[in-house]
Scaffold this active site. Structure first.
Site, PDB file in Angstrom:
ATOM      1  N   SER A 199      -9.518  -0.340   7.247  1.00 38.48           N
ATOM      2  CA  SER A 199      -9.011  -0.180   5.882  1.00 38.48           C
ATOM      3  C   SER A 199      -8.326  -1.400   5.289  1.00 38.48           C
ATOM      4  O   SER A 199      -7.999  -1.422   4.106  1.00 38.48           O
ATOM      5  CB  SER A 199      -8.050   1.007   5.811  1.00 38.48           C
TER       6      SER A 199
ATOM      7  N   LYS B 196       0.847  -1.194   0.000  1.00 36.95           N
ATOM      8  CA  LYS B 196       0.000   0.000   0.000  1.00 36.95           C
ATOM      9  C   LYS B 196       0.887   1.249   0.000  1.00 36.95           C
ATOM     10  O   LYS B 196       1.905   1.306   0.711  1.00 36.95           O
ATOM     11  CB  LYS B 196      -0.892  -0.029   1.257  1.00 36.95           C
TER      12      LYS B 196
ATOM     13  N   SER C 100      -9.649   2.211   3.083  1.00 33.86           N
ATOM     14  CA  SER C 100      -8.776   2.925   2.174  1.00 33.86           C
ATOM     15  C   SER C 100      -7.885   2.029   1.327  1.00 33.86           C
ATOM     16  O   SER C 100      -7.403   2.434   0.272  1.00 33.86           O
ATOM     17  CB  SER C 100      -7.901   3.889   2.977  1.00 33.86           C
TER      18      SER C 100
END
Ligand SMILES: [Mg+2]
Ligand SMILES: [Zn+2]
Lengths: 99, 497, 499
Positions: free
Chosen positions: B179, B80, B155
């Site tokens: 997330s 990420k 997210s």
């Protein structure tokens, strides 16, 4: 819960160094008001005698030895800077309260 | 599509170790897959093709030289973009960090490299991890491989979509309020949030420091446990890192795969079930999942977390407050974007312009909200009170775990929703995290594992465990997974552009 | 503004002064407070930095154990209680020399609190109560370019060096000092000097005010005599010498009185002391009160100093300056007046070292307050900066005591030492200054003097002993001053009266 005024949002935006536009002020004032009223119910919980939790893990006294270690080279440190002069980070004129 | 991209990380690691394939071949297969589907999925913000192949070649050389590497050596992983990487740009999904090349690696990235994993690239996300749909990425949304008209969660939508679309067998996510787990749920993948303090936060661009935790995103529970073991463990660079061995998560996952949960007590939280807004299909899939656990021998009882209803509001005060401070450093002085420095403006104005242009609307909204909640005069009513609620939620969980080994709940109230359907009203978006937030407040581990479909879209079941009992959740999740054949994660429809 | 027209006594006939001092002590740790960067003073810009102290995304702080230990030692030396449990907090405000745009500091949970020290003001002890001593980090340094004087005003842009960012500070805050009256400037000075001496004695800081390792924020307010509420205070920031601390207080008292007398109001503001003019200067008045939005630092866990550790540190404290002073005062047997003179000259430590090196307290006092103070004044230098060291002074005195130098010769030798010619013994040898002790040579010189001055010799023989001075002078001249005048005189008289 009192509404968050446009002026208050402008003040908060200044504290947070956000040059929000007039339109954004209106939008944010409305949205913040909505968010704040949706979270305000945490005030319903009687918690006078409840200690606050600032950390999810109950650790204390985490310290390191006072031993120097190599950090970044100056080149690496300055590489991502928007402006550099004389091996230093360059910034525009600082207007300060301080004389 | 190469057959290699259909395999689990565990299988790939074993095949590489046995010389049946090479790390380079596996890496190339995944890079090819990215080329083929990422234009439609947009899971990646940066693909490090060349460096990935070079890294893979190095792993192959080490294996050929007889070095004994870990079980995931040579397996590709997507990271990420909120985690800093020295050789790849790191943007946190924000314009304010566009083109920023960090001068250091996050601890977890260093651990990935040391274990021989091959970093493929950086995945898309809501800006600074604030959001539940990746619609708040400054670089455009990621699409859900199950339905490219729908969100992949957030997210960490990029990491989940990359894994679901078989662009990577493994990915790293971060979870502040859900997330990792919520994207896992809506993409049919496995997402685990380890115990807070279980994985180093050093190098994870902070959203809300007291809640953030990095963890694995995978297609199987065992893969998640294997990846957890690589990145977990004490780090002296993170003061909140727990100085204890990683719980035996891999062993627990393998034990769970036997499908026997005899002696395990599972609690279903009454207040979660009673919460408004969960889609009936989600509730049905969850209840079927709980039925399955019972069939596997688990004892299911109802427990109560009376302060559950205050968890979401507490979270939406704590996280913005901390983020308003964490994001203050993005000021255009030392790195990142600078706007308006044309010689006519003083620094304060340049800083304010930079931050206004560099941050998207959700980030600004939360920064302003957090600034408000920390202000003198409001602190006690908001941030202070939220921290007390945090204590109460923690007490609820502690009491519940005196009765049961793990808790079960739906991961998120709704399946993947269409783009644009929840952006107009921020509080509608915030509901996505309703069931995931309590674990972040409490600090305990939680995992989302696929438990079925609703309207043809994946539903996740969440298992929560006590602090540092991460192994328990892997065992229960693996047991549930063992009943699915084929696994839901292997049923992702083929993506078409 | 013309503050010369009023004086302190006049001000104090109408107002009471309230002082408050915040002293920042830069600790002498090897590494920074929250990262492992070295802290060497004067390094090339931006060479002692890392992701943590540059506030890079993702970087996290870890507390320096020696920083905490130093803060506890300071607290113990100031008679403070040491917190059982305390946290760091974030003080949020934007400033370019602060990489994270918050300062990691302590807010409502300082590690040390509720102390007091006695400071010596013209021989009188004055007790100053300490509110707290807390840990925090220093900021980077800005270089302002384009302005006439390197000041921030008028600069076209500024350049930032973050070597200093993150260096550990302990901030020591007094309780309001009320009732100081005309002593206020002297108390402020003596207090800062006492803090300097304490941290130096503890070995936790090099305590160099000239290098900014001790900086004082000076708060001053006036209130009408009889008032119960304090007046509005000003805070003069970063005052960096003892003399400036004293001048700041005096100037602010006079300035504020003049404003108040004229019906004006004092704004709560930060001001700066200008060394050149001796005045404090304000900036523009802030339109809104600063809101630092303090909250507990989530990246650092609480500190709970174990009691055994605290007691161990307490037991290991060195003798503190006040106690040492009291002890030496009685050991040295010098008069109160002498002791005051020593303090005023800042010669205490030098005299102590000279005595340790073997000199008597009286002789050490005599050299440092006499010849050496004179020399330092003439050269506008600090005593401690002179080439002559306590060891030199002790050696010089032992040469005098051993009869190898007269006082006068010793002064000549000292001037050689100050000129960098070497140790006293080396200067004495190189310049051939040793007392002539050769009796044969001396007798010859005496005989020569008697022969050359028959009239004078006759007077002495007749009992007019006072006349011998001329003969002594002649002998001293002949020996280039290297004879001991007293023995020469005895020799002459013995020779003339024996005949
Ligand atoms: Mg301070
Ligand atoms: Zn550093």
């Amino acid at each position: 819960m009192a509404a968050i005024s446009r002026e208050e949002v402008a003040h908060l935006a200044h504290l947070a160094r956000l040059a929000v536009t007039e339109d954004e002020l209106d939008t944010f004032a409305g949205q913040l008001d909505q968010i704040v009223s949706s979270v305000a119910r945490i005030g319903e919980v009687a918690a006078d005698d409840i200690p606050p939790t600032s950390h999810a893990v109950p650790l204390t006294n985490v310290m390191r030895a006072d031993e120097p270690r190599p950090g970044l080279s100056r080149e690496a440190a300055l590489a991502g800077a928007p402006a550099v002069e004389n091996d230093r980070f360059r910034v525009p004129q600082i207007l300060s309260e301080e004389a | 599509m190469s057959e290699l991209t259909g395999r689990t990380a565990e299988e790939l690691g074993a095949a590489i170790a046995a010389g049946e394939t090479s790390a380079v071949e596996v890496t190339r297969a995944h890079l090819d897959r990215i080329d083929a589907v990422d234009p439609a999925v947009h899971a990646f913000l940066h693909v490090a093709g060349e460096s990935a192949v070079a890294q893979a070649a190095e792993v192959d050389r080490r294996i050929a030289a007889g070095e004994k590497l870990g079980p995931l050596a040579g397996v590709p992983v997507a990271v990420k973009d909120v985690v800093v990487t020295q050789d790849m740009p790191t943007t946190a999904g924000s314009k304010i960090l566009e083109h920023w090349l960090p001068p250091y690696d996050a601890t977890l990235v260093r651990r990935l490299r040391e274990a021989g994993l091959v970093v493929l690239g950086k995945t898309n996300m809501d800006e600074f991890a604030m959001g539940s749909s990746t619609e708040y990425s400054a670089y455009g949304p990621t699409r859900n491989p199950w339905d490219t008209g729908r969100i992949p969660g957030g997210s960490g939508g990029g990491s989940a979509a990359a894994v679901a679309a078989r662009e990577a067998p493994l990915a790293i996510g971060t979870d502040t309020g859900g997330s990792i787990r919520q994207p896992g749920a809506v993409t049919g993948t496995v997402g685990a949030k380890p115990t807070y303090g279980g994985v180093s936060r050093y190098g994870l661009i902070a959203f809300s420091s007291s809640l953030d935790q990095a963890g694995p995103v995978t297609r199987t529970v065992t893969d998640a446990a294997l990846l957890h073991e690589v990145i977990g463990g004490h780090d002296r660079c993170d003061s909140t890192s727990i100085d204890a061995p990683v719980p035996p998560v891999v062993e627990a996952a393998r034990r769970g795969l036997t499908g026997d949960l005899t002696g395990v007590k599972v609690g279903v939280v009454r207040e979660f079930a009673a919460a408004q807004g969960a889609e009936p299909g989600v509730v049905a899939a969850f209840e079927a999942g709980v039925q399955t656990l019972t069939k596997l021998g688990a004892e299911v009882v109802e427990v109560s977390c009376p302060h559950f209803e205050y968890a979401l509001p507490a979270y939406y005060l704590i996280a913005p407050s901390e983020c308003s401070s964490n994001l203050a450093r993005f000021d255009g002085v030392r790195y990142g974007l600078r706007v308006g420095d044309d010689g006519s403006r003083a620094l304060e104005e340049v800083m304010s312009l930079t931050r206004d242009r560099g941050f998207g609307p959700e980030v600004k909204r939360r920064v302003i909200l957090g600034t408000y909640a920390l202000s003198a005069g409001y602190y006690d009513a908001f941030y202070g009170q939220a921290q007390k609620v945090r204590t109460l939620v923690t007490r609820d969980f502690t009491a519940a775990f005196e009765q049961v080994d793990v808790l079960a709940a739906p991961t998120t109230p709704f399946v993947a929703f269409p783009f644009g359907s929840r952006t107009a009203d921020p509080t509608q978006m915030y509901l996505a995290d309703l069931y995931t937030i309590p674990s972040n407040l409490y600090g305990g581990p939680a995992i989302s594992v696929p438990c079925g479909l609703s309207e043809g879209l994946p539903v996740g079941l969440q298992i929560m465990a006590p602090t540092m009992a991460d192994d328990r959740m892997y065992r229960v999740a693996a047991a549930l997974e063992s009943t699915q054949s084929p696994r839901l994660a292997d049923q992702t429809p083929e993506v078409t552009a | 503004m013309s503050v010369a027209t009023t004086d302190l006594a006049d001000v104090l006939s109408r107002y009471e002064v309230v002082l408050g001092l915040e002293v920042h002590v830069e600790l002498g740790t090897r590494t920074k407070m929250f990262c492992s960067c070295p802290t060497t003073f004067g390094a090339e810009p931006n060479t002692q930095i890392c992701p943590v102290c540059l506030g890079m995304p993702g970087a996290l702080p870890v507390v320096n154990a020696v920083g905490v230990e130093s803060a506890i030692k300071i607290g113990l030396a100031l008679g403070c209680d040491i917190a059982q449990w305390c946290r760091f907090a974030r003080k949020n405000y934007f400033y370019p020399d602060m990489p994270k745009n918050f300062q990691t500091s302590q807010y409502d949970e300082p590690i040390c609190f509720d102390g007091a020290i006695d400071v010596d003001v013209d021989g009188k002890p004055v007790t100053v109560a300490i509110e707290r001593a807390h840990m925090e980090e220093d900021t980077g340094k800005s270089l302002h370019v384009g302005g006439a004087t390197g000041r921030i005003h008028g600069a076209t842009h500024s350049l930032l060096d973050f070597n200093r960012a993150g260096i550990p500070l302990v901030e020591i805050v007094t309780k309001p000092i009320v009732g100081a009256g005309a002593d206020a400037p002297a108390i402020a000075r003596a207090y800062v000097a006492a803090i300097r001496d304490i941290v130096r004695a503890l070995g936790v800081s090099d305590a160099r005010m000239d290098q900014g390792s001790i900086r004082a924020d000076v708060n001053v307010s006036l209130m009408p005599i009889g008032a119960t509420e304090f007046g509005t205070r000003t805070e003069t920031k970063n005052v960096n010498s003892l003399r400036s601390v004293e001048r700041t207080v005096r100037f602010e008292m006079l300035r504020q009185a003049e404003v108040l007398d004229g019906g004006g109001v004092i704004h709560q503001e930060t001001r700066h002391f200008n060394e050149a003019t001796g005045e404090t200067m304000g900036g523009r008045v802030k339109e809104t009160a600063t809101d630092y939005r303090y909250f507990p630092e989530p990246d650092l866990v609480p500190l709970a100093p174990e009691r055994e550790w605290v007691e161990k540190l307490r037991a290991e404290l060195p003798e503190l300056p006040a106690a040492k002073r009291a002890r030496l005062r009685s050991e040295w047997g010098l008069s109160e007046l002498d002791m005051q003179a020593i303090d005023n000259a800042g010669a205490f430590d030098l005299i102590e070292a000279t005595v340790s090196a073997g000199a008597s307290p009286e002789s050490a006092r005599k050299w440092w307050l006499g010849e050496l103070s004179r020399y330092a004044n003439e050269h506008d230098a600090e005593l401690a900066e002179l080439t002559a060291t306590p060891a030199h002074v002790a050696e010089l005195q032992s040469l005098v005591d051993g009869g190898r130098l007269t006082d006068k010769l010793a002064r000549t030798v000292l001037s050689g030492v100050l000129a960098g010619e070497g140790t006293p013994a080396e200067v004495m040898a190189a310049r051939n200054l040793e007392v002539v002790n050769d009796t044969g040579a001396l007798t010859a010189a005496v005989d020569e003097a008697i022969a050359a001055n028959p009239d004078v010799a006759a007077k002495v023989r007749d009992g007019k002993v006072a006349a011998a001075g001329v003969l002594v002078g002649a002998v001293m001249k002949a020996t280039r001053g290297q004879a001991d005048a007293k023995s020469v005189r005895e020799l002459i008289i013995a020779r003339l009266t024996a005949e």
